[in-house]
Motif scaffolding. Structure first.
Motif, PDB file in Angstrom:
ATOM      1  N   CYS A   1       0.839  -1.202   0.000  1.00 12.61           N
ATOM      2  CA  CYS A   1       0.000   0.000   0.000  1.00 12.61           C
ATOM      3  C   CYS A   1       0.876   1.255   0.000  1.00 12.61           C
ATOM      4  O   CYS A   1       1.804   1.373   0.796  1.00 12.61           O
ATOM      5  CB  CYS A   1      -0.918   0.013   1.214  1.00 12.61           C
ATOM      6  SG  CYS A   1      -2.407  -0.971   1.010  1.00 12.61           S
ATOM      7  N   GLY A   2       0.548   2.157  -0.893  1.00  9.03           N
ATOM      8  CA  GLY A   2       1.285   3.415  -0.995  1.00  9.03           C
ATOM      9  C   GLY A   2       2.374   3.399  -2.052  1.00  9.03           C
ATOM     10  O   GLY A   2       2.984   4.429  -2.323  1.00  9.03           O
ATOM     11  N   MET A   3       2.629   2.257  -2.688  1.00  7.91           N
ATOM     12  CA  MET A   3       3.725   2.188  -3.656  1.00  7.91           C
ATOM     13  C   MET A   3       3.437   2.971  -4.932  1.00  7.91           C
ATOM     14  O   MET A   3       4.361   3.536  -5.522  1.00  7.91           O
ATOM     15  CB  MET A   3       4.075   0.737  -3.997  1.00  7.91           C
ATOM     16  CG  MET A   3       5.029   0.090  -3.019  1.00  7.91           C
ATOM     17  SD  MET A   3       6.559   1.004  -2.715  1.00  7.91           S
ATOM     18  CE  MET A   3       7.345   0.933  -4.297  1.00  7.91           C
ATOM     19  N   THR A   4       2.194   3.049  -5.376  1.00 11.19           N
ATOM     20  CA  THR A   4       1.902   3.843  -6.570  1.00 11.19           C
ATOM     21  C   THR A   4       2.140   5.321  -6.280  1.00 11.19           C
ATOM     22  O   THR A   4       2.773   6.027  -7.064  1.00 11.19           O
ATOM     23  CB  THR A   4       0.456   3.621  -7.043  1.00 11.19           C
ATOM     24  OG1 THR A   4       0.247   2.221  -7.236  1.00 11.19           O
ATOM     25  CG2 THR A   4       0.179   4.365  -8.334  1.00 11.19           C
ATOM     26  N   ARG A   5       1.687   5.769  -5.119  1.00  6.54           N
ATOM     27  CA  ARG A   5       1.935   7.170  -4.742  1.00  6.54           C
ATOM     28  C   ARG A   5       3.410   7.416  -4.477  1.00  6.54           C
ATOM     29  O   ARG A   5       3.926   8.494  -4.767  1.00  6.54           O
ATOM     30  CB  ARG A   5       1.089   7.536  -3.519  1.00  6.54           C
ATOM     31  CG  ARG A   5      -0.391   7.622  -3.881  1.00  6.54           C
ATOM     32  CD  ARG A   5      -1.258   7.869  -2.680  1.00  6.54           C
ATOM     33  NE  ARG A   5      -1.352   6.622  -1.918  1.00  6.54           N
ATOM     34  CZ  ARG A   5      -1.670   6.552  -0.649  1.00  6.54           C
ATOM     35  NH1 ARG A   5      -1.929   7.655   0.030  1.00  6.54           N
ATOM     36  NH2 ARG A   5      -1.748   5.394  -0.043  1.00  6.54           N
TER      37      ARG A   5
END
Length: 136
Positions: A50-54
């Motif tokens: 979670c949060g890797m795209t951002r």
């Protein structure tokens, strides 16, 4: 170098470059084809990714502190994994088993796996200092 293998690598690099350009221009919310995190949607908890795209978006814009804040473990392991993948691809294209490789033994693999599980659990504890592990 085998031309058929080089073509596959070139197509993969082209696809990755296109995805990075699209992410750079539109941001994580502007890419409707990205499904989001199913684990978060179903459970309400953060997964290790979670949060890797951002984080990737922030990295593409040079904001590495924000990227690290989104997913610290991912921002450490992702470049190492990409370097290992690049070395493997070079060996695959050249059809060689020797040469520089990023070798990880079973012990290191288990340490990484246990570390990821610990990160997964710790980032879901809703009190300080563990809240710093959750993406903002």
């Amino acid at each position: 170098m085998r031309p058929d293998r080089a073509l596959w690598v070139a197509l993969a690099v082209l696809g990755l470059t296109l995805a990075c350009v699209m992410l750079y221009q539109k941001g994580p919310g502007g890419l409707g084809w990205l499904p989001g995190c199913s684990f978060r949607k179903w459970t309400g908890f953060y997964c290790p990714g979670c949060g890797m795209t951002r984080a990737a978006y922030a990295s593409l814009h040079g904001n590495f502190p924000l990227a690290f804040r989104m997913n610290p473990v991912g921002m450490v392991l992702f470049p190492i994994a990409m370097a290992g993948l690049a070395l493997e691809l070079i060996g695959w294209v050249r059809n060689r088993k020797d040469g520089p490789r990023l070798r990880v033994g079973p012990r290191v693999a288990w340490v990484i796996a246990y570390g990821m599980i610990a990160f997964w659990v710790l980032r879901n504890i809703p009190c300080w200092p563990f809240t710093y592990l959750a993406p903002i």
